[in-house]
Design a protein around this motif. Sequence first.
Motif, mmCIF file in Angstrom:
data_model
loop_
_atom_site.group_PDB
_atom_site.id
_atom_site.type_symbol
_atom_site.label_atom_id
_atom_site.label_comp_id
_atom_site.label_asym_id
_atom_site.label_seq_id
_atom_site.Cartn_x
_atom_site.Cartn_y
_atom_site.Cartn_z
ATOM 1 N N LYS A 101 -11.107 3.882 2.589
ATOM 2 C CA LYS A 101 -9.760 4.291 2.202
ATOM 3 C C LYS A 101 -8.844 4.173 3.417
ATOM 4 O O LYS A 101 -9.217 4.534 4.518
ATOM 5 N N ALA A 102 -7.647 3.681 3.158
ATOM 6 C CA ALA A 102 -6.667 3.526 4.234
ATOM 7 C C ALA A 102 -5.457 4.394 3.939
ATOM 8 O O ALA A 102 -4.968 4.445 2.809
ATOM 9 N N LYS A 103 -4.987 5.085 4.968
ATOM 10 C CA LYS A 103 -3.764 5.870 4.872
ATOM 11 C C LYS A 103 -2.745 5.219 5.791
ATOM 12 O O LYS A 103 -3.043 4.897 6.928
ATOM 13 N N HIS A 104 -1.550 5.032 5.268
ATOM 14 C CA HIS A 104 -0.476 4.427 6.045
ATOM 15 C C HIS A 104 0.539 5.499 6.414
ATOM 16 O O HIS A 104 1.013 6.232 5.549
ATOM 17 N N GLU A 105 0.858 5.560 7.705
ATOM 18 C CA GLU A 105 1.824 6.531 8.203
ATOM 19 C C GLU A 105 2.945 5.799 8.936
ATOM 20 O O GLU A 105 2.702 4.833 9.653
ATOM 21 N N ILE A 106 4.150 6.283 8.736
ATOM 22 C CA ILE A 106 5.314 5.747 9.444
ATOM 23 C C ILE A 106 5.931 6.894 10.233
ATOM 24 O O ILE A 106 6.152 7.978 9.707
ATOM 25 N N ARG A 107 6.173 6.623 11.501
ATOM 26 C CA ARG A 107 6.825 7.594 12.378
ATOM 27 C C ARG A 107 8.094 6.945 12.922
ATOM 28 O O ARG A 107 8.054 5.827 13.410
ATOM 29 N N ILE A 108 9.186 7.681 12.807
ATOM 30 C CA ILE A 108 10.491 7.205 13.246
ATOM 31 C C ILE A 108 10.957 8.105 14.393
ATOM 32 O O ILE A 108 10.852 9.324 14.300
ATOM 33 N N ALA A 109 11.453 7.513 15.454
ATOM 34 C CA ALA A 109 11.911 8.287 16.615
ATOM 35 C C ALA A 109 12.996 9.278 16.214
ATOM 36 O O ALA A 109 13.854 8.978 15.380
ATOM 37 N N ASN A 110 12.948 10.465 16.805
ATOM 38 C CA ASN A 110 13.949 11.512 16.547
ATOM 39 C C ASN A 110 15.367 11.029 16.793
ATOM 40 O O ASN A 110 16.309 11.565 16.222
ATOM 41 N N LEU A 111 15.522 10.048 17.638
ATOM 42 C CA LEU A 111 16.825 9.447 17.912
ATOM 43 C C LEU A 111 17.566 9.111 16.623
ATOM 44 O O LEU A 111 18.780 9.241 16.551
ATOM 45 N N PHE A 112 16.839 8.731 15.570
ATOM 46 C CA PHE A 112 17.453 8.290 14.329
ATOM 47 C C PHE A 112 17.942 9.431 13.439
ATOM 48 O O PHE A 112 18.511 9.176 12.396
ATOM 49 N N LYS A 113 17.750 10.674 13.865
ATOM 50 C CA LYS A 113 18.305 11.797 13.099
ATOM 51 C C LYS A 113 19.830 11.834 13.191
ATOM 52 O O LYS A 113 20.484 12.379 12.321
ATOM 53 N N PRO B 226 0.823 -1.221 0.000
ATOM 54 C CA PRO B 226 0.000 0.000 0.000
ATOM 55 C C PRO B 226 0.856 1.270 0.000
ATOM 56 O O PRO B 226 1.983 1.267 0.497
ATOM 57 N N ALA B 227 0.307 2.325 -0.541
ATOM 58 C CA ALA B 227 1.005 3.617 -0.587
ATOM 59 C C ALA B 227 1.195 4.164 0.824
ATOM 60 O O ALA B 227 0.403 3.898 1.725
ATOM 61 N N ILE B 228 2.240 4.943 0.976
ATOM 62 C CA ILE B 228 2.516 5.605 2.256
ATOM 63 C C ILE B 228 2.102 7.063 2.121
ATOM 64 O O ILE B 228 2.530 7.750 1.199
ATOM 65 N N SER B 229 1.304 7.538 3.064
ATOM 66 C CA SER B 229 0.866 8.928 2.965
ATOM 67 C C SER B 229 1.763 9.879 3.757
ATOM 68 O O SER B 229 1.840 11.063 3.448
ATOM 69 N N LYS B 230 2.467 9.355 4.769
ATOM 70 C CA LYS B 230 3.267 10.247 5.613
ATOM 71 C C LYS B 230 4.401 9.455 6.259
ATOM 72 O O LYS B 230 4.204 8.338 6.718
ATOM 73 N N VAL B 231 5.582 10.059 6.280
ATOM 74 C CA VAL B 231 6.726 9.515 7.017
ATOM 75 C C VAL B 231 7.382 10.704 7.705
ATOM 76 O O VAL B 231 7.745 11.674 7.050
ATOM 77 N N ILE B 232 7.512 10.612 9.035
ATOM 78 C CA ILE B 232 8.083 11.739 9.783
ATOM 79 C C ILE B 232 8.979 11.257 10.912
ATOM 80 O O ILE B 232 8.863 10.125 11.377
ATOM 81 N N PHE B 233 9.876 12.146 11.340
ATOM 82 C CA PHE B 233 10.607 11.955 12.589
ATOM 83 C C PHE B 233 9.668 12.430 13.698
ATOM 84 O O PHE B 233 9.075 13.499 13.595
ATOM 85 N N ASP B 234 9.534 11.661 14.751
ATOM 86 C CA ASP B 234 8.606 11.994 15.823
ATOM 87 C C ASP B 234 9.364 12.075 17.149
ATOM 88 O O ASP B 234 9.966 11.097 17.587
ATOM 89 N N SER B 235 9.321 13.239 17.775
ATOM 90 C CA SER B 235 10.071 13.438 19.020
ATOM 91 C C SER B 235 9.408 12.774 20.223
ATOM 92 O O SER B 235 10.049 12.585 21.250
ATOM 93 N N LYS B 236 8.137 12.409 20.121
ATOM 94 C CA LYS B 236 7.422 11.840 21.263
ATOM 95 C C LYS B 236 7.371 10.321 21.250
ATOM 96 O O LYS B 236 6.919 9.718 22.204
ATOM 97 N N ILE B 237 7.824 9.736 20.190
ATOM 98 C CA ILE B 237 7.598 8.308 19.989
ATOM 99 C C ILE B 237 8.192 7.421 21.073
ATOM 100 O O ILE B 237 7.546 6.521 21.565
ATOM 101 N N LYS B 238 9.419 7.631 21.483
ATOM 102 C CA LYS B 238 10.063 6.744 22.450
ATOM 103 C C LYS B 238 9.406 6.859 23.818
ATOM 104 O O LYS B 238 9.202 5.855 24.496
ATOM 105 N N ASP B 239 9.068 8.067 24.226
ATOM 106 C CA ASP B 239 8.497 8.267 25.548
ATOM 107 C C ASP B 239 7.072 7.741 25.651
ATOM 108 O O ASP B 239 6.675 7.211 26.668
ATOM 109 N N ILE B 240 6.296 7.897 24.601
ATOM 110 C CA ILE B 240 4.885 7.530 24.663
ATOM 111 C C ILE B 240 4.659 6.054 24.353
ATOM 112 O O ILE B 240 4.054 5.329 25.114
#
Length: 172
Positions: A96-108, A63-77
């Motif tokens: 309709k389905a939207k797929h989002e990927i969030r990657i922890a800011n640690l990976f910057k 499936p298509a990806i609609s959003k990929v972002i670095f997320d600063s809250k991911i590890k804590d939450i």
Amino acid sequence: MKPLKYLTAYPEHIQQRVITLIAEQQLGTLLAQRYPHRHSIQTDKMLYDYTLSIKNEYLKNAPAISKVIFDSKIKDIQHALGTHTQISRIQGNKLKAKHEIRIANLFKNTPPEFLKMITTHELAHLKIKEHNKAFYQLCQHIEPQYMQLEFDLRLYLTHLEHQASLADPIDA
């Protein structure tokens, strides 16, 4: 010494080796020798393009990806390093389905291999939701060194946790 929470599933002799490396302040040196470079992906747009290029190479029918972002809250939450979410909406008589990927800011600020490992992991969830044998086989198809990189990332996280200062996590 803090427990090795990222390595609890590994055999005792591996954990003891890591404890020795930490005590001798050699874990960071080992990681710096193995992974001397940092990637240059610093924006969400760059991360989206990077993720899309991997998806297009290995998961064309996913499936298509609609959003990929670095997320600063991911590890804590979520106590995670990345997440894949599917948001379903009804539009008329279609679902309709939207797929989002969030990657922890640690990976910057990590080596490119770690970013590829976590991106691979989250992309694999487009095809396989559970962490089963087929999931890890898909991860290894995308990144042949996946299992080693996952272990090394666990070492990196252990190193970060045991450092007095997180300002310069690997190369002191």
